[in-house]
Design an enzyme around this catalytic site. Structure first.
Site, PDB file in Angstrom:
ATOM      1  N   TYR A   1       3.150  10.187   1.618  1.00 15.91           N
ATOM      2  CA  TYR A   1       4.579  10.373   1.846  1.00 15.91           C
ATOM      3  C   TYR A   1       5.417   9.116   1.664  1.00 15.91           C
ATOM      4  O   TYR A   1       6.637   9.205   1.531  1.00 15.91           O
ATOM      5  CB  TYR A   1       4.808  10.925   3.255  1.00 15.91           C
ATOM      6  CG  TYR A   1       4.313  12.330   3.403  1.00 15.91           C
ATOM      7  CD1 TYR A   1       5.159  13.409   3.169  1.00 15.91           C
ATOM      8  CD2 TYR A   1       2.996  12.588   3.755  1.00 15.91           C
ATOM      9  CE1 TYR A   1       4.695  14.708   3.292  1.00 15.91           C
ATOM     10  CE2 TYR A   1       2.526  13.888   3.881  1.00 15.91           C
ATOM     11  CZ  TYR A   1       3.382  14.945   3.649  1.00 15.91           C
ATOM     12  OH  TYR A   1       2.918  16.229   3.760  1.00 15.91           O
ATOM     13  N   GLY A   2       4.782   7.967   1.670  1.00 17.93           N
ATOM     14  CA  GLY A   2       5.576   6.754   1.570  1.00 17.93           C
ATOM     15  C   GLY A   2       4.744   5.555   1.175  1.00 17.93           C
ATOM     16  O   GLY A   2       3.546   5.665   0.910  1.00 17.93           O
TER      17      GLY A   2
ATOM     18  N   VAL B   1       4.498   0.932   1.665  1.00 17.18           N
ATOM     19  CA  VAL B   1       4.882  -0.244   2.444  1.00 17.18           C
ATOM     20  C   VAL B   1       5.011  -1.429   1.495  1.00 17.18           C
ATOM     21  O   VAL B   1       4.123  -1.683   0.682  1.00 17.18           O
ATOM     22  CB  VAL B   1       3.842  -0.554   3.540  1.00 17.18           C
ATOM     23  CG1 VAL B   1       4.254  -1.799   4.324  1.00 17.18           C
ATOM     24  CG2 VAL B   1       3.684   0.637   4.476  1.00 17.18           C
TER      25      VAL B   1
ATOM     26  N   ASP C   1      -6.372   8.363  11.981  1.00 20.13           N
ATOM     27  CA  ASP C   1      -6.779   7.741  10.717  1.00 20.13           C
ATOM     28  C   ASP C   1      -7.161   6.288  10.956  1.00 20.13           C
ATOM     29  O   ASP C   1      -6.758   5.389  10.208  1.00 20.13           O
ATOM     30  CB  ASP C   1      -5.662   7.840   9.675  1.00 20.13           C
ATOM     31  CG  ASP C   1      -6.161   7.563   8.257  1.00 20.13           C
ATOM     32  OD1 ASP C   1      -7.398   7.562   8.048  1.00 20.13           O
ATOM     33  OD2 ASP C   1      -5.332   7.338   7.348  1.00 20.13           O
TER      34      ASP C   1
ATOM     35  N   GLY D   1       0.789   5.844   0.723  1.00 19.09           N
ATOM     36  CA  GLY D   1       0.112   7.065   1.146  1.00 19.09           C
ATOM     37  C   GLY D   1       0.765   8.265   0.502  1.00 19.09           C
ATOM     38  O   GLY D   1       1.497   8.136  -0.483  1.00 19.09           O
TER      39      GLY D   1
ATOM     40  N   LYS E   1       8.462   0.055   5.506  1.00 17.77           N
ATOM     41  CA  LYS E   1       7.922   1.351   5.106  1.00 17.77           C
ATOM     42  C   LYS E   1       9.051   2.219   4.578  1.00 17.77           C
ATOM     43  O   LYS E   1      10.076   2.404   5.238  1.00 17.77           O
ATOM     44  CB  LYS E   1       7.250   2.045   6.295  1.00 17.77           C
ATOM     45  CG  LYS E   1       6.628   3.387   5.933  1.00 17.77           C
ATOM     46  CD  LYS E   1       5.844   3.961   7.099  1.00 17.77           C
ATOM     47  CE  LYS E   1       5.166   5.275   6.735  1.00 17.77           C
ATOM     48  NZ  LYS E   1       4.360   5.815   7.847  1.00 17.77           N
TER      49      LYS E   1
ATOM     50  N   GLY F   1       0.838  -1.195   0.000  1.00 20.67           N
ATOM     51  CA  GLY F   1       0.000   0.000   0.000  1.00 20.67           C
ATOM     52  C   GLY F   1       0.865   1.233   0.000  1.00 20.67           C
ATOM     53  O   GLY F   1       2.091   1.170   0.159  1.00 20.67           O
TER      54      GLY F   1
END
Length: 259
Positions: free
Chosen positions: A23-24, A26, A141, A21, A39, A19
């Protein structure tokens, strides 16, 4: 188990991406012969010039998150295993679970009553641990995508603490710090009404998201409430009205769930 600083050459990040987001992302990796979750920051940030303030800020937040996660030890919180502190390739290594609750519900919308209760109780225990620490942590979140399950569903863990930072708060005369996770306001469908204002982050935000997560887990799908504002009458629609259909449905059928 103590958290370990890891050299880049000791971690192999060749597995699939799990997955991503803002900024980064995994990915699956291998460390000490075991499969782990790794990550990483997006390459676009790492390729910025070394004196770029944006790069420095993102790296600082990444390292701050590592400093926070190393202190977490709870059966319902994803276990942080180690880190690579190399600014050219910073990495965070955690245990690897089988799937997210979101994926589980897509495959099996109607889990058994026992499984549903186990998942929700486990998430509640993890949240209680985060909120009752000497330095409380607000996730901000909490969503089915950030609840991870083992293959047999026995292990249930809250994951993805974002890029954590401390917010100084005052309680009576003692100064305390409250950590929040993620820069953004979280996933909108799980967000409490105050998220869209300027209220400080507090544990009740996570508890509101937990209520939405409970509905999703019971019903087998993410709920789609009515709009927050009734523009015709110029009023804010109460949450119980926005979600009345879903709340009624959660009490229908053969099983009645209490909140």
């Amino acid at each position: 188990m103590e958290t370990t600083e890891i050299k880049v050459e000791d971690i192999d990040v060749t597995g699939p991406k799990l997955g991503q987001g803002s900024y980064g992302h995994v990915s699956v990796g291998t460390w000490k012969g075991a499969r782990v979750a790794v990550k990483s920051l997006h390459e676009v940030f790492l390729q910025l010039y070394r004196d770029d303030p944006q790069r420095d800020a993102i790296l600082a937040e990444f390292h701050r998150e590592m400093t926070l996660l190393v202190t977490l030890r709870h059966p319902n919180v994803l276990q942080f295993l180690g880190y690579v502190r190399d600014d050219d390739r910073p990495l965070m290594i955690t245990e690897l679970l089988h799937e997210s609750l979101e994926n589980r519900l897509e495959r099996e919308p109607r889990m058994s009553e026992a499984c549903t209760h186990h998942v929700l109780r486990s998430v509640a225990c993890g949240l209680r641990y985060l909120h009752e620490r000497a330095e409380p942590i607000v996730h901000r979140d909490l969503a089915s995508k950030n609840v991870l399950l083992s293959r047999d569903g026995y292990q249930v863990k809250i994951a993805d603490y974002g890029l954590a930072k401390a917010i100084e708060t005052q309680k009576r005369t003692a100064k305390k710090y409250m950590y929040t996770a993620t820069f953004n306001q979280g996933t909108e469908l799980y967000a409490a009404p105050e998220v869209f204002g300027k209220a400080a982050s507090q544990p009740p935000r996570d508890m509101f998201a937990y209520g939405v997560l409970a509905l999703e887990t019971i019903l087998g799908f993410i709920t789609m409430p009515l709009p927050r504002n009734d523009e015709e009458n110029l009023v804010i629609v109460p949450e119980v009205e926005r979600r009345r259909e879903d709340l009624n449905q959660s009490k229908g059928g053969e099983t009645t769930y209490s909140f």
